[in-house]
Design an enzyme around this catalytic site. Structure first.
Site, PDB file in Angstrom:
ATOM      1  N   GLU A  75       0.864  -1.103   0.345  1.00  0.00           N
ATOM      2  CA  GLU A  75       0.126   0.217   0.328  1.00  0.00           C
ATOM      3  C   GLU A  75       0.783   1.045   0.463  1.00  0.00           C
ATOM      4  O   GLU A  75       2.214   1.385   0.437  1.00  0.00           O
ATOM      5  CB  GLU A  75      -0.868   0.337   1.406  1.00  0.00           C
ATOM      6  CG  GLU A  75      -1.280   1.224   1.635  1.00  0.00           C
ATOM      7  CD  GLU A  75      -2.658   1.434   2.976  1.00  0.00           C
ATOM      8  OE1 GLU A  75      -3.648   1.549   3.073  1.00  0.00           O
ATOM      9  OE2 GLU A  75      -1.486   0.252   4.002  1.00  0.00           O
ATOM     10  N   LYS A 166     -10.325   1.805  -0.276  1.00  0.00           N
ATOM     11  CA  LYS A 166      -9.929   1.465   1.247  1.00  0.00           C
ATOM     12  C   LYS A 166     -11.504   2.123   1.802  1.00  0.00           C
ATOM     13  O   LYS A 166     -12.204   2.546   1.342  1.00  0.00           O
ATOM     14  CB  LYS A 166      -8.846   1.774   1.868  1.00  0.00           C
ATOM     15  CG  LYS A 166      -8.571   1.592   2.954  1.00  0.00           C
ATOM     16  CD  LYS A 166      -7.381   2.621   3.029  1.00  0.00           C
ATOM     17  CE  LYS A 166      -6.645   1.669   4.919  1.00  0.00           C
ATOM     18  NZ  LYS A 166      -5.469   2.337   4.915  1.00  0.00           N
ATOM     19  N   CYS A 201      -4.696  -2.528   4.223  1.00  0.00           N
ATOM     20  CA  CYS A 201      -4.583  -2.665   6.481  1.00  0.00           C
ATOM     21  C   CYS A 201      -5.216  -2.440   6.773  1.00  0.00           C
ATOM     22  O   CYS A 201      -5.777  -3.830   7.053  1.00  0.00           O
ATOM     23  CB  CYS A 201      -3.409  -1.492   5.045  1.00  0.00           C
ATOM     24  SG  CYS A 201      -2.480  -0.788   6.814  1.00  0.00           S
TER      25      CYS A 201
END
Length: 558
Positions: A75, A166, A201
């Site tokens: 990322e 995300k 993440c």
């Protein structure tokens, strides 16, 4: 016949050289994967891209990818908001290499992928027009362009076939990036017979989309680009990746950015309850491709785990320590119920209960190591916690149940979650010959319970050193984690349960949207202060101050 030979020669000339390496087939029980531990690009705007792009292309086109089926980058290592890019709609199967209307770096990556013919997952900052339709993109930035932290998947021909934005932003991301109204479910199928899901993440700590992909969509192969901020005692990069893959019993490809001075680093490939296939934590900035032959989750009956050749244990006073890797501390441990163990303890059998409801049982035996008296060593605490008043790294609410043994640099609780500095003379005065932690974890529709262990090298203990047992009853699961081989230099030995709070995060959301959620928030947590009450109190306080100032001024003038 001549016509057939002509076609065959044409096929060999045009296709043969491109497919000179071995690619996995749908019928194969395994596939070949790579994850890249990658030093982020430096600079702002396109200077960052110009630093990272040549290094990314060099990896894609290197011998390290020669026999790979899929390659994953971390990322936030390529571009930032200042150099964000449009991304093709995956349903259109567009190759930016063939339609160069996108930013040059996206086109360059697409061409490199097509040249090497390997699936590539990369993460970038995306821009999206939002002024005319917010139904799909949520609230719209005044500029008319929203920014997203986005995964992009290229197939072997460099075509964009999947995209994910995300859902759970970390810390200051909320100031510059948006989230979708509902988390996306990003799933794609490959030509080697594997269907992947992917997220980014911080998403790993939340039910949707991470657990939804596994529990509701049945995805068994997960891709995880991350810029993880490692935190002791529990949320370390590689230990968390391995624990999450183990608890879900899925294959996980985790690629992390490498910036140890900023708490970032730690990549690996994991085969669920079969354990890690490869993983590494580096205390210096490192770019490296970690590769593994991954047993397909759907064909494990055809795969045999290679035997583990573990050397005979020999106690060591000095063992590897990663001390240059900066670490966050989990401040949740300050509200755990804990018990400090004596510095020279050899045998322990204790129960620690949190609020007299959630209890953890501990048994440990240690053996002294000769010649270690002149060294510093860690103290240990037993800990238990259960509740929804914790957080995930001070960013969002967390509902946790934890039974843990964790290390401290002295006898005070505030020293737990830290490591000794590099220049301290640290050694192992004892090693654990046995260690067992157990607890009863209540059933819940949304929960994930995993082993989390960390040693001095900031790595999890290999699974052949652990025994994990789950015993079901009508209302709970009794879980035990047991050390099966002697071990020194333990920092963490825990059962970590995430019960996935349903409290809604209000980071950077439109106030109108927040008000519409008031009833839901009230039902979820009656004890939480309400925004209107807080604001009313603040207004009353401000009003009283104004009156007081006015009266004081009148008296002075008088």
């Amino acid at each position: 016949m001549q016509n057939i030979w002509s076609k065959l020669i044409f096929f060999v000339v045009t296709v043969g050289p491109q497919l000179a390496w071995q690619l996995s087939l749908p019928s194969d029980p395994t596939y070949k994967a790579g994850v890249v531990e990658f030093i982020p690009g430096e600079g702002q705007g396109y200077a960052r891209v110009e630093d990272a792009l040549p290094r990314m292309k060099a990896i894609i086109e290197s011998n390290a990818t020669r026999d790979l089926d899929i390659l994953v980058f971390p990322e936030y290592v390529l571009n930032n908001v200042e150099a964000r890019t449009f991304v093709p709609d995956p349903s259109l199967k567009i190759s930016p290499c063939e339609i160069p209307d996108y930013d040059l770096f996206l086109t360059e990556i697409s061409c490199a992928v097509r040249s090497r013919q390997v699936y590539v997952v990369m993460n970038l900052m995306e821009k999206v027009f939002c002024a005319n339709d917010t139904s799909k993109v949520g609230t719209c930035d005044p500029s008319g362009l929203n920014s997203y932290n986005t995964n992009v998947v290229f197939d072997r021909q460099g075509r964009v076939i999947s995209r994910y934005r995300k859902s759970h932003l970390y810390k200051y991301e909320w100031y510059s990036e948006k989230v979708m109204p509902q988390p996306e479910k990003a799933i794609f199928t490959t030509d080697f017979g594997v269907t992947f899901g992917h997220f980014i993440c911080f998403d790993m700590l939340y039910w949707d989309p991470a657990q939804v992909l596994v529990k509701e969509h049945g995805v068994t192969e997960i891709i995880f680009p991350t810029y993880w901020f490692s935190e002791l005692p529990f949320l370390m990069a590689v230990p968390l990746q391995e624990g999450w893959a183990f608890a879900n019993d899925v294959n996980l490809l985790g690629a992390d950015a490498s910036k140890p001075s900023g708490q970032n680093g730690g990549s690996g490939i994991y085969a669920g309850r079969m354990g890690r296939l490869t993983a590494a934590m580096y205390e210096e900035p490192t770019t490296r491709v970690l590769t593994a032959t991954v047993p397909k989750r759907s064909q494990r009956d055809k795969y045999r785990v290679p035997p583990v050749d573990a050397p005979a244990f020999k106690p060591q006073i000095r063992t590897p320590r990663l001390t240059k890797f900066d670490l966050l501390r989990d401040y949740n441990v300050d509200i755990f119920k804990t018990q400090l163990l004596p510095a020279d303890f050899k045998n322990v059998k204790e129960t620690v209960c949190y609020d007299n409801e959630f209890c953890c049982q501990f048994e440990a035996t240690r053996v002294p190591i000769a010649g270690s008296s002149n060294f510093m060593d860690y103290r240990y605490r037993l800990g238990a916690f259960s509740g929804s008043h914790a957080t995930h790294q001070r960013v969002d609410f967390a509902d946790l149940k934890v039974c843990a043994v964790f290390a401290c640099t002295n006898e005070e609780l505030y020293s737990c979650g830290y490591i000794f500095p590099e220049n301290d003379a640290v050694g192992n005065k004892f090693y654990f010959s046995s260690l067992k932690v157990s607890g009863s974890f209540a059933h819940a529709p949304r929960r994930l319970i995993m082993p989390l262990t960390v040693d001095g090298a900031l790595m999890p203990l290999p699974l052949h050193m652990l025994d994990w047992q789950e015993v079901e009853s009508s209302d709970a699961t009794s879980i035990t984690i047991n050390l099966t081989s002697p071990k020194e230099d333990l920092l963490t030995f825990a059962i970590w349960g995430n019960y996935y709070t349903e409290r809604v995060s209000k980071h950077n959301f439109d106030p109108v949207w927040q008000r519409s959620q008031t009833d839901q928030s009230t039902q979820t947590d009656q004890s939480a202060p309400k925004d209107d009450q807080t604001n009313s109190g603040a207004s009353l306080y401000a009003g009283v101050n104004i009156i007081a100032i006015f009266l004081l001024g009148a008296l002075i003038n008088f």
